[in-house]
Design an enzyme around this catalytic site. Structure first.
Site, PDB file in Angstrom:
ATOM      1  N   SER A  57       0.841  -1.198   0.000  1.00 38.16           N
ATOM      2  CA  SER A  57       0.000   0.000   0.000  1.00 38.16           C
ATOM      3  C   SER A  57       0.867   1.234   0.000  1.00 38.16           C
ATOM      4  CB  SER A  57      -0.928   0.017   1.218  1.00 38.16           C
ATOM      5  OG  SER A  57      -0.171   0.101   2.409  1.00 38.16           O
ATOM      6  N   CYS A  58       0.329   2.339  -0.560  1.00 37.82           N
ATOM      7  CA  CYS A  58       1.041   3.613  -0.533  1.00 37.82           C
ATOM      8  C   CYS A  58       0.032   4.736  -0.337  1.00 37.82           C
ATOM      9  CB  CYS A  58       1.863   3.831  -1.788  1.00 37.82           C
ATOM     10  SG  CYS A  58       0.918   4.010  -3.295  1.00 37.82           S
ATOM     11  N   MET A  59      -0.150   5.162   0.897  1.00 36.65           N
ATOM     12  CA  MET A  59      -1.023   6.274   1.247  1.00 36.65           C
ATOM     13  C   MET A  59      -2.490   6.001   0.937  1.00 36.65           C
ATOM     14  SD  MET A  59       1.147   8.269   2.632  1.00 36.65           S
ATOM     15  CE  MET A  59       0.356   9.871   2.817  1.00 36.65           C
ATOM     16  N   THR A  60      -2.854   5.951  -0.373  1.00 37.73           N
ATOM     17  CA  THR A  60      -4.257   5.786  -0.748  1.00 37.73           C
ATOM     18  C   THR A  60      -4.497   4.595  -1.672  1.00 37.73           C
ATOM     19  OG1 THR A  60      -4.029   7.244  -2.666  1.00 37.73           O
ATOM     20  CG2 THR A  60      -4.658   8.272  -0.584  1.00 37.73           C
ATOM     21  N   ARG A  61      -3.437   3.929  -2.122  1.00 28.39           N
ATOM     22  CA  ARG A  61      -3.591   2.913  -3.165  1.00 28.39           C
ATOM     23  C   ARG A  61      -3.055   1.550  -2.752  1.00 28.39           C
ATOM     24  NH1 ARG A  61      -2.080   6.278  -8.688  1.00 28.39           N
ATOM     25  NH2 ARG A  61      -2.959   8.247  -8.026  1.00 28.39           N
TER      26      ARG A  61
END
Length: 468
Positions: A25-29
């Site tokens: 995951s990366c922040m929002t995705r």
């Protein structure tokens, strides 16, 4: 939302467990690497509950929003570990052929750079906030807490991340490019200024001078960029060596050669080149910020959302990290981020204009659900569910955000950290600039609203996309 059901549907639409290589995951995705993109059903993924959009880049990036994506990741990885034949059966039902896209070398390279920094973001955000808050407290209290142990301890935590960040960057760079992470970490350690470094010792007041430049080694001159290049270079050299070094001696010979050859190359070649690149990058940003002024602010803000829409905005992460480094050229003040934040303001303004002008109830519902988080700085729901599908409103939103970028540039706004956007950006803006920041954000709202109201509402297109 049942994260278990969502995860199983995602696995099915992604072609089953056997087609999934990696997830993070990366922040929002939720970012997923797959073996075969042709069997991924992107349209089906978009219909899954909670999915705000899908970016089909070198990997599959599924937008859920902050907070939610972390819960989805846990459930997703749990579902991958389950021995459940029903997932495979469901996958077969949801498979759909999709044209293979030619890989783009540029986007592939940028994705690698993003992969190096994404795991570091939680620490970078937290340390940046620590630095910003403690600096504010220190200034407001006239240094009253500077000699108090717990306050000094908190300041040390914020300082430590940026002081030793090259080690983490080198470690991740070597890992990303297929080498031994620890070797990359050593490369990064050579980019950290430390007076105890043998190469920096002096004998009878005389420093050790390097050949060619006839100057003392400056480990911090190339900084993070040197660590990144060296980490990747160490990995490249290591992979080449392991192909030719006999297996019986490979374990200790290959790493030794990597460190000796790579280390000397770092000292004599990579550091000087990286120092030039770092200076050039700072000069370029300074030119856009100071010389182009309002025009530069407009271009940067108006062009940011298109980068976000294809997932390339992560390539800016190293720049943000460099600007927020207290020991860097800008003393930790990031003057690029406030300009880019305004892009989300244009989205909010555009969404409000659409809400009040359209008669389409489904679109109104989407906007009503997306506006609150958009105001708080999470613009992806508005972009993927509202403006981007409509086309015209996306353009007017970008231009509206550009107007906010003009104001941010004219006000010379700066941020002390990352991690907060939208109206929450006021929490990390330089002390004393809160009013100017809110005025610039209001300008982005108004710009997006007015431009969309007059030029971005096409009811026919709205009904085509969302149904009449």
């Amino acid at each position: 939302m049942d994260y278990g059901i969502v995860s199983r549907r995602l696995i099915a639409c992604l072609g089953g467990k056997e087609n999934i290589l990696k997830s993070e995951s990366c922040m929002t995705r939720l970012r997923v690497d797959v073996k075969e993109k042709a069997i991924v059903d992107v349209d089906a993924i978009k219909s899954i509950e909670g999915v705000m959009g899908v970016v089909d880049a070198d990997d599959i990036q599924i937008v859920f929003g902050p907070g939610i994506v972390n819960k989805v990741l846990v459930a997703f990885q749990t579902a991958l570990d389950e021995d459940d034949d029903s997932v495979t059966k469901l996958a077969e039902q949801n498979k759909a052929l999709q044209k293979k896209k030619h890989s783009n070398p540029v986007s592939g390279f940028l994705k690698r750079i993003a992969n190096i920094f994404i795991p570091l973001l939680p620490g970078i955000v937290a340390a940046g906030l620590m630095n910003g808050i403690t600096n504010l407290v220190s200034v407001a209290s006239h240094g009253a807490f500077n000699d108090v142990w717990w306050f000094a301890g908190i300041r040390t935590i914020g300082w430590a991340l940026f002081a030793y960040l090259p080690i983490f960057v080198g470690y991740n760079a070597a890992k990303e490019f297929g080498g031994s992470p620890v070797l990359g970490g050593i490369a990064g350690a050579m980019c950290v200024a430390n007076t105890m470094m043998p190469l920096l010792t002096e004998t009878d007041g005389k420093a050790i001078l390097l050949p060619i430049t006839d100057m003392q080694y400056n480990p911090a001159s190339g900084g993070m960029i040197a660590a990144l290049i060296a980490g990747a270079g160490f990995a490249f050299l290591e992979k080449k060596l392991r192909k030719i070094v006999p297996a019986v001696i490979d374990t200790f010979v290959s790493p030794l050669i990597v460190l000796i050859v790579g280390g000397l190359a770092l000292i004599l070649i990579i550091q000087p080149i990286s120092a030039v690149l770092t200076s050039g990058l700072v000069i370029a940003l300074e030119f856009c910020y100071s010389k182009l002024g309002a025009f530069g602010g407009f271009i940067l803000s108006a062009g940011f959302l298109p980068l976000v829409s294809v997932g390339l905005h992560q390539a800016l992460t190293p720049i943000h990290v460099m600007l927020n480094d207290p020991n860097g050229a800008t003393a930790g003040i990031n003057y690029l981020l406030p300009i880019l934040v305004m892009a989300g303001g244009g989205q909010v303004g555009s969404g409000l204009a659409l809400y009040f002008k359209t008669k389409n109830k489904k679109l109104k519902r989407y906007i009503r659900d997306s506006i609150p988080v958009g105001v708080l700085g999470v613009g992806e729901p508005l972009m993927y569910a509202v403006t981007l599908p409509l086309g015209k409103s996306f353009v007017t939103a970008c231009i509206g955000g550009g107007l906010g970028g003009v104001l941010a540039s004219l006000f010379h706004l700066g941020m002390v950290s990352q991690g907060a956007s939208g109206i929450l950006g006021v929490l990390i803006i330089q002390p004393g600039q809160e009013i100017q920041f809110l005025l610039a954000l209001l300008g982005a709202y108004v710009g997006g609203f007015v431009l969309t109201w007059f030029f971005g509402v096409d009811e026919k297109r709205i009904n085509e996309v969302y149904g009449g």
